[in-house]
Structures are given as C-alpha cells and as structure tokens.
Design a protein around this motif. Structure first.
Motif, PDB file in Angstrom:
ATOM      1  N   ARG A 179      -4.062  -1.710   6.198  1.00 22.16           N
ATOM      2  CA  ARG A 179      -4.435  -2.223   7.520  1.00 22.16           C
ATOM      3  C   ARG A 179      -5.726  -1.612   8.050  1.00 22.16           C
ATOM      4  O   ARG A 179      -6.386  -2.196   8.896  1.00 22.16           O
ATOM      5  CB  ARG A 179      -3.289  -1.992   8.502  1.00 22.16           C
ATOM      6  CG  ARG A 179      -2.132  -2.957   8.261  1.00 22.16           C
ATOM      7  CD  ARG A 179      -0.945  -2.680   9.141  1.00 22.16           C
ATOM      8  NE  ARG A 179       0.120  -3.655   8.908  1.00 22.16           N
ATOM      9  CZ  ARG A 179       1.371  -3.490   9.294  1.00 22.16           C
ATOM     10  NH1 ARG A 179       1.731  -2.382   9.927  1.00 22.16           N
ATOM     11  NH2 ARG A 179       2.283  -4.413   9.049  1.00 22.16           N
ATOM     12  N   ARG A 180      -6.089  -0.426   7.546  1.00 24.80           N
ATOM     13  CA  ARG A 180      -7.347   0.163   7.987  1.00 24.80           C
ATOM     14  C   ARG A 180      -8.528  -0.672   7.494  1.00 24.80           C
ATOM     15  O   ARG A 180      -9.499  -0.882   8.223  1.00 24.80           O
ATOM     16  CB  ARG A 180      -7.473   1.598   7.477  1.00 24.80           C
ATOM     17  CG  ARG A 180      -8.772   2.290   7.927  1.00 24.80           C
ATOM     18  CD  ARG A 180      -8.747   3.767   7.619  1.00 24.80           C
ATOM     19  NE  ARG A 180      -8.558   4.017   6.183  1.00 24.80           N
ATOM     20  CZ  ARG A 180      -8.289   5.206   5.663  1.00 24.80           C
ATOM     21  NH1 ARG A 180      -8.141   6.251   6.457  1.00 24.80           N
ATOM     22  NH2 ARG A 180      -8.138   5.351   4.352  1.00 24.80           N
TER      23      ARG A 180
ATOM     24  N   ASP B 216       0.812  -1.225   0.000  1.00 25.33           N
ATOM     25  CA  ASP B 216       0.000   0.000   0.000  1.00 25.33           C
ATOM     26  C   ASP B 216       0.843   1.271   0.000  1.00 25.33           C
ATOM     27  O   ASP B 216       0.347   2.349   0.300  1.00 25.33           O
ATOM     28  CB  ASP B 216      -0.949   0.009   1.205  1.00 25.33           C
ATOM     29  CG  ASP B 216      -0.228   0.103   2.546  1.00 25.33           C
ATOM     30  OD1 ASP B 216       1.023   0.141   2.558  1.00 25.33           O
ATOM     31  OD2 ASP B 216      -0.902   0.134   3.588  1.00 25.33           O
TER      32      ASP B 216
ATOM     33  N   LYS C 263       3.386   1.705   1.956  1.00 25.29           N
ATOM     34  CA  LYS C 263       4.114   1.741   3.240  1.00 25.29           C
ATOM     35  C   LYS C 263       4.378   0.342   3.785  1.00 25.29           C
ATOM     36  O   LYS C 263       5.413   0.091   4.384  1.00 25.29           O
ATOM     37  CB  LYS C 263       3.309   2.538   4.278  1.00 25.29           C
ATOM     38  CG  LYS C 263       3.052   3.986   3.907  1.00 25.29           C
ATOM     39  CD  LYS C 263       2.331   4.742   4.994  1.00 25.29           C
ATOM     40  CE  LYS C 263       0.883   4.294   5.150  1.00 25.29           C
ATOM     41  NZ  LYS C 263       0.041   4.685   4.001  1.00 25.29           N
TER      42      LYS C 263
ATOM     43  N   ASN D 244      -3.710   2.600   2.694  1.00 27.40           N
ATOM     44  CA  ASN D 244      -3.815   2.167   4.092  1.00 27.40           C
ATOM     45  C   ASN D 244      -4.487   0.805   4.149  1.00 27.40           C
ATOM     46  O   ASN D 244      -5.675   0.684   4.473  1.00 27.40           O
ATOM     47  CB  ASN D 244      -4.587   3.178   4.923  1.00 27.40           C
ATOM     48  CG  ASN D 244      -4.396   2.961   6.417  1.00 27.40           C
ATOM     49  OD1 ASN D 244      -4.054   1.867   6.854  1.00 27.40           O
ATOM     50  ND2 ASN D 244      -4.599   4.001   7.203  1.00 27.40           N
TER      51      ASN D 244
END
Length: 660
Positions: free
Chosen positions: A343-344, A227, A229, A341
């Motif tokens: 993990r969100r 993503d 990151k 993001n």
C-alpha cells in the motif's frame, strides 16, 4: 523475508538511485511472456530479462532471453546479480518450492514470490489441507494417507461411497498440474489410489495422498497480490481445463480463460476476499509470511465459496487475461509486495473496465504425445489486429524462424468492452496464426461459453404472493428458460413471495421500510441487495411501492413490471380496480402487459402483451382470473426478450467461433 532483503529503507540503495531499472522474469511459458510484457510497460523498467524465456520473448522489444534454466536457483541469482536487476519476478512454482526466494534474500535481491516455507502451501496438498483445517478456512472434508497406508485409504474411500459421498484423489506433491484424479465410481476411486500409491504414476509426488469429498458448483480462479500482511484481490477468472469442446476430453494445463468471471457476484467476492486475507494473516502467524501471488481455486457451492486448493504463483492461462486488464503498474505492485508494504507504493491496485479472453493454440495430440519443431505462420498478421495480443508458450527460435517446442504453443488474447468483443478479437487472432502442417494446430472453439451463455440472473421483488412468477420458476426447472432466480426481496415480512422463494431454494430477503424513510434511500438499499447477488434483470411482481427515479436509473432497461391491463389503457390502477374500469368502459378485450419500469408509472416501453376476451357477465373477479392466467407466460416471454438473455443451446454448437 522482505525485511531480510531490504532492511529498513524499503529497497537497496543501488535500486533507489536508478531512474529506470532492469527486472528478471523466471520461466519460459505464456504466463511469463505476459508478465514480461506487463513489466516492460512500466515507465520505471528499461529492460526485462527472461530466464530462460521463449521464442516470443526473444523477439520482443526491450526483452532479452538468458540461457539459465528456471530450475537453476544459483544460476538465476548469479544472472540477476551480474545485471543488477531491481526485481526478480518468479513465474512457475517449482523454483519457489526449491527456495529461490530465500536465495534472493541472501543475495539482497527483491523477489516477487514466496519463501520455501510459504510455498509449501502448493508443494504439499497434505500440508495445505491441514493448514485449512487449523485455520478454519472453508474447504471439503478430507483425509491424508502416507506410504504404507494404502489399505487404510481404500477402506476410507469405500466408506465414503457407502455414505453417498463421492471423492477426489490427489497426489500431495508437485505433479505438473496432473496429480488430481476425478473418479466417477467407487471402483475408479480405488483404481486412482492404486495408480498413485502403488504404481507411483506421479513418482514422489504421490508419497502422500489426499482423498477429499467431491464438491459441486462452478469453479473460479481468485488470485491476490500479497505482501505478507495484505491480500489485494485481482479480478476473478475462469479457465477451461478439458482439451475438447463442451468441456470434454483429457485434463490439460488450460485451453483458454476469461476475466472477469461473472459467476463471482459482489457478495461472493467479499467472501473470497475475506478467505484470502485470512490466509495471508494465518501464514504470517505461523512464521510463513507470504509474498507474491496467492492463487485460490474456489468452488462456488450452494453453501458459499470453498477452497479447492492454493497455488503460490500466477495461473496459466489466467495471467494472459488478468494482466491486460491490470491498470496499475505491475512493477510497482510487485516491488511493493517484495518490500513488504504494497500500500505504500500502490495505495489501491486498479483494474480496467471491459473483458479479456484467451484461446490456447496447442499442438495436435496435447496433452498426450505431440510433434515439435513445427513452423509458425501468421503471427505478424495476428499482432496487427486491434485489441489482440499473441503470447508465446511453447515456441523457440530456429534457423528458419519460430517453431513449436511444447504442447501449449500460443495463447491468443482478445480485449474488448465486453466478453463478446473480447472473444471475437481472440478468435480473429487465432484465425490468422497457423502451424505447418495446418492440421497440427488444435484449439477449442467454445472458450468463454459459460460467460456468454450463462443464465440471466433474476431478482424477484414483490409485496404479495408473487403468483405470476411461478411460471418462470417452472420454465427454468423444465430447462426451457436459460435463467435463474438468485434472490427474492419483499418489504413485507409475511409476503407469500418470500415463502415462494424459500420453497424454490432461492435466497429470500425481507427488507423492511421504516415509516418516513425517503423512497430513494429505501431503493438504494434494495439496489444493494440486488447488486450483491449479481442480478441482471429485476422482476417486479405485485410490488406495492412506486420506485424512485434513482432506482429507475440504476436499472435502466433491466427492470420489468407486470400490469393487469393492456397499457397504455388503465395505467396507474391496481388489482380489482383495473378490471372494474375495463368492464365499466365496455371494452371487448383486456389482458396483461409486461413493460420496462421508468419514472412514469406504467409508462415505460412495452415488452409483452397478452390478451383475453371480456364477455357479458364478467365481474372484476372473473376477469382478474382470466388475466392472471396470462401473466405467468407473459413474464416468461419477457425474460426471453431481455437484452441479457442468450439461448444456452448456442454454446453446445460452438457457434461463437465461425471464423475458424
């Protein structure tokens, strides 16, 4: 890129307001068929559009092919905008390298795929290798050569072979997976340079050439959802590149694959994950945030995993085994990456247990010239089989039905509780499908042989010299035993068994036990060391500790011990006291026993017994010598009787595919 697309709210308002959405898959191969099917499985997806798709996607429920080439960047963006899709999911690398993700960003459409800058990781092998060097990523030594440096490249190749190093020659640009040449001599290496740099066999893809050191080991495909990151690693996979059984013949795009690849042990997986994460972080620092699938081809060398190359999209046919094993919602995963993001949306990407294998059915002649337009048969019968899915690659709809349109036509995937079941289901599916005429279908009959017939991985544990294990080492070296020692562990720093392991080139681990440490606690550490190396079978050899019930449970049926008597007689004793007890009892014979380790000391199921006579005048020392001579052969026999053991010769016979 994600910020440019989505602003501060995660996704455009018109997407957030929809309960079910449409998505657009770019590409028309087997990989894209698998992607489209997995996206359709999402409860949030109502319709999957495929540009251009193939004959298989044309017949799937809730899928629609659209007449837009996967190279038509403007056409793809226009089609996506008109259909108000929530996501564009890009399959092949070419449109990414041409800037499709950047065009999507300008249009405000979330795209699962890297920007043109990030895609340079695949577009230029020269850039990729320099990127590895800048960021200290593990890879082979190399040199890049541009147009006009042909003589320099030849001189470098000659110097490498003079130094005893073989090389690989790679066209730097995109060459449809065919730009890697594997010479077997210095002359072949020079011929490869001429082919790329002088004859321009790969066109502009060969304007720059990478010459790198040939690495040795097992190859493994390790991909990650990224993503920008975070890199979330997928299950490892392995494919079969060669056209013919036994990994012979010409290189292809891939004739089959399976997952999870057993060659990647937990310890190696952690090392690979670290490389993938470091790569994502390094790309971000260089202003090339990576969104999409980061596909690392790794060579598992004796010095650890090393990068062969990166691709910037899913592999084909690896996708056809990875996505059936994905337990998480692919739409949520891809949109989370596109939003920057993951993990969100998906705190943890989850995978199913079991295994998957796919067998590619190709047109006879592939990867050379091959016929097209051949009618297909048996697809419905194959689709009706349990745990089987047929993915289309080179097919199209014609007036009379589905016909072939490419070299790799179908990928028949089987899914099961283990590799054997997955492969059986895949080959049952292959047996149902056909081309007309029937002899025009070609497939390999040994897909998955490395997984099915891999060596048993042995963890050797002991406190003394471990002399009895030497026979197993020797049988392996002679090629008589399909096994390998992967780790030697001792609770004693000066134990000879550790030196034995080092001498044989096996990882040696001293795992001390501090005074007062609970048995279960120490055994948990021991189990971790063994599991990290992917151990199948634990061999206790002179281990001067009683193992805990937890250890027995962790290795139920997979831990053996050698005892110097004919159990159940004289259980519980050690060394000379056992032999003295045999002589004192006036027994006519003794021997050794290999048994499964259980909570009951020396009470587990007997695997192997070998006998020796007890004669007048025998002493405990002389009897010990006779028994010890039988312990080595007994352990070799016990390994063969292990439930993990397969004779490797079966793979060469192609016997797994008797259905064909």
């Amino acid at each position: 890129l994600a910020q440019a697309i989505l602003g501060d709210f995660g996704s455009p308002a018109w997407i957030r307001g929809m309960t079910q959405v449409g998505v657009l898959v770019v590409g028309g191969g087997g990989r894209e068929h698998a992607i489209a099917c997995k996206l359709r499985d999402s409860v949030k997806v109502a319709q999957v559009f495929c540009a251009p798709g193939n004959g298989g996607t044309a017949k799937e429920k809730d899928m629609t092919n659209i007449s837009v080439s996967d190279s038509d960047v403007a056409g793809i963006v226009k089609a996506a905008t008109e259909r108000k899709v929530a996501l564009i999911f890009v399959g092949p690398e070419a449109p990414l390298c041409e800037g499709l993700a950047d065009a999507c960003a300008k249009a405000g459409i979330p795209c699962f795929g890297p920007s043109k800058l990030a895609a340079e990781l695949e577009a230029s092998k020269a850039f990729m290798k320099d990127f590895f060097a800048r960021n200290k990523l593990p890879t082979a030594t190399y040199r890049n050569f541009k147009k006009g440096q042909y003589e320099d490249a030849c001189a470098y190749v000659k110097s490498e072979y003079t130094a005893g190093r073989e090389v690989v020659v790679k066209a730097s640009g995109l060459a449809a997976g065919k730009g890697v040449l594997m010479p077997e001599s210095v002359q072949e290496a020079l011929d490869a340079l001429k082919q790329v740099m002088v004859d321009a066999a790969f066109g502009s893809a060969g304007d720059e050439v990478v010459v790198e050191e040939l690495m040795f080991g097992e190859e493994c495909s390790c991909m990650a959802f990224a993503d920008g990151k975070v890199a979330s690693m997928m299950l490892p996979a392995q494919d079969h590149k060669r056209a013919e059984d036994g990994d012979k013949g010409l290189n292809t795009g891939g004739m089959g694959a399976y997952a999870p690849a057993p060659c990647l042990t937990p310890r190696l997986a952690r090392e690979v994950q670290a490389v993938l994460q470091n790569t994502v972080e390094a790309l971000a620092k260089e202003g090339r945030p990576f969104i999409g699938v980061l596909f690392g081809g790794f060579m598992l060398t004796k010095n650890g995993p090393k990068l062969l190359e990166y691709n910037v999209r899913f592999g084909d046919p690896e996708t056809q085994v990875l996505l059936p094993l994905l337990d998480s919602d692919l739409f949520e995963v891809a949109l989370g990456c596109a939003e920057g993001n993951l993990r969100r949306r998906v705190p943890e990407v989850k995978w199913k247990t079991g295994a998957a294998a796919t067998v590619v059915c190709a047109a006879k002649g592939y990867p050379g010239s091959y016929p097209k337009g051949l009618p297909l048969t048996g697809l419905e019968a194959a689709a009706g089989l349990e745990g089987t899915k047929v993915y289309h690659a080179g097919t199209k709809l014609a007036e009379g039905g589905l016909v072939t349109s490419g070299g790799r036509v179908l990928a028949v995937t089987g899914q099961g509780k283990d590799f054997r079941e997955a492969l059986e289901r895949a080959y049952k599916g292959v047996a149902q499908v056909g081309f007309v005429p029937s002899e025009s279908l070609h497939c390999r009959k040994d897909i998955g042989h490395r997984a099915l017939y891999r060596p048993v991985r042995i963890g050797l544990v002991g406190s003394t010299r471990g002399s009895s294990s030497q026979a197993t080492f020797e049988a392996i070296k002679r090629g008589e035993l399909n096994a390998q020692f992967v780790v030697v562990v001792s609770n004693k720093a000066d134990a000879g068994i550790l030196d034995r392991g080092r001498t044989e080139g096996v990882k040696a681990v001293h795992l001390p036990c501090k005074k007062g440490t609970p048995r279960a606690e120490y055994d948990a550490e021991l189990t971790k060391v063994l599991k990290d190396e992917g151990v199948d079978l634990v061999m206790l050899c002179g281990f001067m500790r009683i193992v805990s019930k937890e250890f027995c449970a962790a290795w139920e049926g997979s831990c053996i011990n050698i005892h110097p008597s004919l159990l159940p007689k004289h259980a519980g004793g050690m060394d000379l006291e056992v032999h003295k007890a045999v002589i004192d009892a006036g027994e006519a014979e003794s021997g050794c026993t290999v048994h499964i380790v259980t909570e009951e000391v020396d009470g587990g199921p007997i695997v192997v017994q070998r006998k020796v006579p007890v004669v007048a005048g025998d002493t405990p020392e002389s009897l010990k010598a006779k028994v010890q001579a039988e312990e080595g052969p007994a352990l070799v026999e016990a390994v063969r009787k292990s439930r993990h053991y397969c004779e490797k010769d079966a793979a060469a016979e192609g016997s797994m595919c008797t259905l064909l």
